[in-house]
Enzyme design. Structure first.
Site, PDB file in Angstrom:
ATOM      1  CG  ASP A 425      -1.777   1.192   1.339  1.00  0.00           C
ATOM      2  OD1 ASP A 425      -2.286   1.633   0.297  1.00  0.00           O
ATOM      3  OD2 ASP A 425      -1.958   1.706   2.452  1.00  0.00           O
ATOM      4  CE  LYS A 638      -5.997  25.210  -3.802  1.00  0.00           C
ATOM      5  NZ  LYS A 638      -5.724  25.319  -2.360  1.00  0.00           N
ATOM      6  CG  ASP A 755      -3.486   8.118  -2.600  1.00  0.00           C
ATOM      7  OD1 ASP A 755      -4.560   8.114  -1.987  1.00  0.00           O
ATOM      8  OD2 ASP A 755      -2.403   8.429  -2.081  1.00  0.00           O
ATOM      9  NE  ARG A 868      -9.625   7.059  -7.533  1.00  0.00           N
ATOM     10  CZ  ARG A 868     -10.141   7.676  -6.472  1.00  0.00           C
ATOM     11  NH1 ARG A 868      -9.335   8.156  -5.532  1.00  0.00           N
ATOM     12  NH2 ARG A 868     -11.431   7.791  -6.336  1.00  0.00           N
ATOM     13  CG  ASN A 897      -7.271   0.656   2.482  1.00  0.00           C
ATOM     14  OD1 ASN A 897      -6.829   0.756   3.618  1.00  0.00           O
ATOM     15  ND2 ASN A 897      -6.630   1.144   1.443  1.00  0.00           N
ATOM     16  CG  ASP A 898      -3.936  -1.654   2.901  1.00  0.00           C
ATOM     17  OD1 ASP A 898      -4.180  -1.398   1.713  1.00  0.00           O
ATOM     18  OD2 ASP A 898      -3.485  -0.824   3.694  1.00  0.00           O
TER      19      ASP A 898
END
Length: 1193
Positions: A425, A638, A755, A868, A897-898
């Site tokens: 991860d 930005k 991510d 993702r 989540n892992d």
């Protein structure tokens, strides 16, 4: 006071994208059909239909066993081991007359072995159960009898109304009804689900958002019809039936279990999914029964030994049958003293075939000592002791978080030395979940003198030291804080440059650009200040760590955002000319002049905030529109450089070349960059745009999102470039060096993260997983064609196009690598590739008809990053790598989540820390344990296993040779309890000591010479050649022991009175030689002696003599053949001691000669390192000897 003000903020009026109302979509038509049949009656527990549905409760269990299935399931786990099953059969048969020894001598060791292993399993599973108990007994407030009452998570039912407070986890999957904010929004941290630390904005339906008081819930009842439980974290389809109307539900209204409420005082929610029906639990997999590859290979070896056992039993039975048949031939008795004419069926010469068959069964039990029953329990003991050492290893202790290493299971210790692929991860595992503002470029000038860890690493690798610049390594204190220029620890700010700090920016050539740059950072955000502004102790709660870092940077450089209200945003700007703070108030559009005067501000200090176009993954930018004191409309923006530079006006590109160059350098340093820009707007242009934007925003059509995005895109054009920011997603200490070490050891590393792709790529560069000389193969489905099809809503067409696109991109990637390989072969220059794939593409790539292409491409690349990724996808990728490569996989992660990934891999390593931030040594500890265990524990345990087979073959074959000597009569050469204690007391402890304490190379040298790890991956020490070699050594040792012993003493006078040895003395002498030989063989194999090993080796031999004295002193009815054997017969005889010495030395010679030859002419990697150590010590000693002489001179 601040909390009360926060409650009154209507963020739905501020945000342009996040607070869209849910609309009826095509998927809502499926409600009531298969897969969309769930019905939830909210706040109506007595509803008859609800009672009949009988949905699951909220109790969750992650344990491997239950109280009911522990005994049968654990027994199954034990007896699927071939050796254990064999001894179970033998124990059952030993109660029959066929047994060559007593039943208790077989049953007792089996019960001890199985009992010890089951006890270990029970303890480890109880630890998991305690964690479940803790989770199930968390407190939550549930609405019952017109008031909220405290209850436990496990007692929640579908349809309950719950109240969750700030910083608490959601106990189940909830429908958001309302929150402490008047418009029903709340912030949610989903790090445990997708690994992302940025906050997600959730929005209740407008029809329920006013349910903020307990009394308002008294009359509330509603029905939810939605999708059935599934693992998809990124979609939800449902409909709320309330007050006779239907309201569409989307993921925007769903709060998932194990996510956390942030920046919101409380929320009310209705329970939709509970327990194992929740999405996070749907993504989890049942705890697997993991068995190491070594253990599985041990089973194969035992099959070989079992085959050998059957073979020698068959041979013995054939010869026994032939001899038995000859005993009675032609009416004559050959061996008359055995009385073959009056004998039981076991020796009946008239039925030799039956006698041979029964002898075969007897031989199977007699030669059973070929199968090492104590192997498993000894290895279990070694594993448990190693786990204790791991738990107390100071090199794996993190002082900052006060977290030691923890071995949750001991079953897989040996696998650490054979890891071929690590699947990691990102967030919280490679990084610390914190962002630091470290550098920026303004008006083409770079600011920030610190150096990141990646820059230092690159400089050391490329130039042999730090570059000769005015930049110095940035100060840092791990993950917990950073050091600013003043020396104070300021979280999120690690910037140092005297040119613009302390107001010095006003002396810079482009001071007006610098002022606008930091105004953008102070204004263009959605952060909320928290703390006491009077005391100056203000912190920020932001949607992402990046945003918080920008606001903190603006504050530290003189532009302090300190208060947000529904009507205004307050900023202090330090006037360095007067030395005072200037209070600037940004007021939302539409506020009256009287209100403006009411806040006590002069008109020339007022900014009207007209719109906020917030950041999203598709837009990759954020903008605010304000009106300044001269009534000029301004847009501050930005965003990512990939979308910002194309939006610059021709006159706004003055610093573009320099900024791009600086951004490139920042990216090489592993920093995350955002481009800062602004533009002036005309009144007529803004009026026309606002009309179009408001119309799009209030649209109820399906393509509303696209209309709003298109309108926002029109205003974010013709920008003027100000500069760019560079923030560091701070890596855990030493991560680049760690990954470099692992790569040198030949270990492949995959990163599986939830991510965004840009974030993952940046971290890939930061941790040296991706390098500038590496070609990228990017697999993504974010193409314009597919996005256009998604907007049309044709799911089947989108799926078909996505599948074809994924297959085409994978094929092109393989072709690119193959063509590059041909070019590199001709040019003798290897080209390295890195694969980056997004979650949508990964979903299609894991299909059965496509996964082969994906696997070929991924294994051809040097680095793989999956972005993702859902928890389910992480587990599926891990399973694919494990099954396709057939090699050991290790997964490492830090969040819920892992879990699937950790359970699916051969080895799962969990990172523990404080609030998800794992600092300093976590990854280093994993790397060190791999290497240290691989060298001085795991590799020696491979020797341990081979040694077990050696000593049991040595012992077992002496029984076979004696059987041949005794006409295969079924008579055991040794006393029953000699055989039972052989594996338990006389040879087991030295093996355990070797497995725990021995080391062939020190941990420091293992880390220095990473190639040593390849011995474990390549199975050098546990190959079939080596295994068979030890088996042959065992057979040779048994031949030497039996034949040398019998030929040395059988025909010689053994006692002073001239008596020769009998059966009892021969057994004691042979057994003594076996005990000495196998323990001395262990002494030869040990590389690193400690007093414990000396004690166990020589103590085991001594214990044999002590046992023989004690057991031999018991009455003959108990001690049988051992009665006074040592005291009266063996000890007084010099021949006994001479034979023991002679036989033991002869037995050790073959292995000693082989190792001497191998070390000299064909050394292994660790042999060469050992030789270097010896040579270094020799040189050091010679220098030490010569030093005194020099001193005298």
């Amino acid at each position: 006071m601040a909390e009360k003000k926060k409650k009154k903020i209507h963020f739905s009026k501020l945000y342009s994208f996040s607070c869209f109302r849910s609309s009826i979509k095509e998927s809502h038509d499926q409600i009531g059909r298969s897969g969309y049949s769930r019905v939830v009656h909210c706040n109506d527990p007595d509803n008859a239909e609800m009672i009949q549905l009988r949905y699951r409760g909220n109790y969750v269990s992650t344990t491997k066993y239950t109280a009911l299935n522990f005994i049968p399931k654990s027994l199954f786990e034990q007896f699927r081991r071939v050796a254990n099953f064999y001894f179970l059969v033998v124990a059952c048969v030993s109660f029959s007359p066929l047994a060559p020894y007593t039943a208790i001598s077989v049953l007792a060791p089996l019960v001890v072995v199985i009992g010890a292993t089951m006890a270990k399993e029970a303890v480890e599973d109880w630890r998991r159960r305690k964690q479940d108990i803790e989770a199930n007994n968390r407190r939550v407030y549930v609405y019952k009898n017109f008031a909220f009452h405290e209850t436990r998570w496990k007692k929640l039912q579908v349809g309950d109304i719950v109240k969750v407070y700030k910083d608490e986890y959601f106990p189940a999957d909830l429908l958001l009804l309302s929150s402490s904010y008047e418009d029903g929004i709340c912030y949610v941290e989903t790090m445990n689900l997708d690994g992302e630390t940025n906050l997600k904005l959730k929005h209740a339906l407008e029809v329920t958002s006013d349910l903020r008081e307990e009394k308002s819930l008294k009359e509330f009842t509603a029905v939810i019809k939605c999708e059935d439980p599934n693992e998809n974290l990124y979609s939800f389809v449902g409909t709320l039936y309330y007050d006779g109307k239907q309201y569409p539900l989307s993921l925007q209204q769903i709060l998932l279990r194990d996510s956390k409420l942030k920046n919101t005082d409380f929320i009310y929610g209705a329970v939709i999914f509970t327990g194992h029906d929740t999405k996070v639990m749907q993504n989890a997999t049942d705890p697997p029964s993991k068995r190491s590859k070594i253990e599985r290979r041990m089973d194969k070896i035992i099959y070989i030994l079992f085959s050998t056992l059957i073979l020698i039993s068959f041979i013995g039975s054939v010869f026994f049958g032939i001899d038995t048949k000859k005993d009675f031939s032609g009416g004559k008795l050959r061996r008359w003293y055995l009385r073959p004419d009056d004998t039981p069926v076991f020796y009946d010469p008239r039925k030799p075939t039956l006698a041979a068959l029964l002898h075969f069964l007897t031989a199977l039990m007699l030669y059973g000592y070929l199968i090492p029953i104590s192997l498993y329990v000894s290895i279990e003991i070694v594993k448990v002791l190693q786990s204790i050492f791991i738990n107390h290893d100071q090199d794996m202790y993190d002082e900052e978080t006060d977290k030691p290493a923890h071995a949750r299971t001991s079953n897989l210790n040996e696998e650490l030395g054979q890891v071929d692929t690590i699947l990691s991860d990102k967030t919280g595992t490679l990084t610390c979940n914190s962002m630091d503002f470290v550098k920026c470029t303004i008006a083409g000038t770079p600011y920030g003198r610190g150096m990141t860890e990646v820059e230092i690493s690159l400089a050391n690798r490329n130039r042999g030291g730090l570059p000769e610049t005015d930049e110095t390594p940035s100060d840092s204190v791990g993950c917990s804080g950073d050091v600013s220029g003043s020396g104070n620890s300021i979280k999120g700010f690690n910037f140092r440059d005297e040119r613009i700090m302390n107001g010095q920016w006003i002396n810079e050539p482009h001071s007006d650009v610098i002022r606008n740059f930091f105004r953008v950072l102070a204004i263009c955000h959605t952060a909320i200040p928290d703390g006491d502004k009077d005391e100056g102790e203000i912190s920020y709660e932001a949607e992402s760590p990046d945003e918080a870092a920008f606001v903190i940077a603006a504050r530290e450089l003189g532009f302090e955002f300190f208060e947000r209200r529904q009507t205004s945003i307050h900023v202090y700007e330090w006037d360095y000319k007067s030395g005072k703070k200037v209070k600037r108030c940004l007021i939302y559009y539409g506020i009256s002049d009287s209100l403006r005067r009411g806040v006590g501000l002069n008109a020339h200090l007022v900014y009207e905030l007209l719109h906020v176009l917030e950041f999203s993954s598709s837009r990759k930018r954020m903008s605010v529109i304000v009106r300044d004191m001269e009534n000029q409309l301004l847009l501050f923006c930005k965003g990512a450089d990939s979308v910002m530079f194309e939006r610059l006006a021709e006159e706004g590109r003055q610093f573009e070349a320099q900024t791009k160059e600086h951004i490139k350098k920042y990216a090489e340093a592993g920093l995350r960059t955002l481009v800062i820009a602004y533009r002036e707007l005309g009144e007529e242009e803004y009026r026309r745009w606002e009309e179009e934007f408001v119309k799009a925003k209030t649209s109820v059509s399906e393509n509303r999102d696209a209309l709003v995005d298109e309108a926002a895109d029109k205003i974010e054009r013709n920008l003027i470039l100000l500069g760019a920011t560079a923030v560091e997603d701070k890596l855990q200490k030493g991560v680049p060096e760690c990954i470099d070490k692992l790569s040198q050891a030949g270990i492949k590393i995959w990163v599986l993260t939830g991510d965004k792709m840009e974030t993952a790529i940046n971290i890939g560069y930061a941790c040296s997983l991706l390098r500038q000389d590496m070609k990228h193969i990017v697999i993504t489905l974010d193409s314009p064609d597919i996005i256009a099809m998604e907007k049309q809503g044709d799911k089947e067409a989108v799926a078909k196009a996505s599948l074809e696109s994924a297959r085409r991109q994978l094929g092109e990637g393989i072709s690119e690598i193959e063509s590059a390989g041909k070019i590199s072969n001709s040019a003798k220059n290897s080209v390295k590739f890195g694969l980056i794939i997004d979650g949508k593409s990964l979903d299609f790539s894991l299909r059965k008809d496509v996964e082969d292409l994906f696997f070929r491409l991924a294994t051809s690349c040097d680095s793989v990053i999956c972005c993702r990724s859902t928890p389910k996808q992480k587990a599926l990728v891990t399973r694919l790598v494990k099954l396709r490569t057939g090699k050991t996989t290790l997964s490492i992660g830090d969040g819920a989540n892992d879990v699937g990934m950790l359970q699916e891999a051969d080895i799962g390593v969990g990172i523990s820390g404080v609030e998800g931030r794992q600092c300093i040594l976590s990854l280093q500890a994993v790397m060190a344990s791999d290497f240290s265990i691989a060298q001085f524990r795991f590799l020696e345990r491979l020797l341990l296993i081979c040694y077990f087979f050696y000593k049991n073959i040595t012992f077992g074959f002496t029984l076979f040779w004696f059987e041949a000597y005794a006409s295969f009569s079924g008579q055991a050469a040794y006393n029953d309890w000699y055989m039972s204690f052989y594996n338990v007391f006389f040879t087991s402890l030295p093996v355990i000591a070797l497995g725990v304490f021995d080391q062939d190379v020190s941990a420091r040298l293992c880390l220095k010479y990473s190639f040593l790890y390849r011995e474990g991956v390549e199975n050098v020490l546990f190959s079939w050649v080596r295994i068979l070699g030890w088996m042959v050594n065992g057979i040779i040792s048994s031949i030497i022991i039996f034949f040398f012993t019998t030929n040395s003493i059988v025909y010689q006078a053994f006692r002073r009175d001239g008596q020769v040895v009998d059966f009892d003395i021969l057994g004691v002498t042979m057994y003594t030689c076996v005990v000495w030989a196998v323990n001395c063989q262990m002494a030869l194999a040990i590389n690193y002696f400690t007093w414990i090993q000396h004690f166990f080796i020589w103590g085991s031999i001594a214990f044999w003599y002590v046992f023989l004295v004690i057991y031999g002193s018991l009455p003959p009815t108990v001690s049988t053949t051992a009665y006074k054997a040592l005291v009266e017969a063996c000890a007084p005889s010099p021949l006994y001691w001479l034979v023991t010495l002679f036989v033991v030395i002869s037995t050790l010679l073959p292995y000693f000669s082989y190792r001497a030859f191998q070390t000299r002419f064909q050394p292994m990697s660790h042999d060469m390192i050992q030789q270097k150590m010896v040579e270094a010590k020799t040189r050091q000693n010679s220098n030490d000897v010569s030093l005194p002489g020099r001193g005298k001179l």
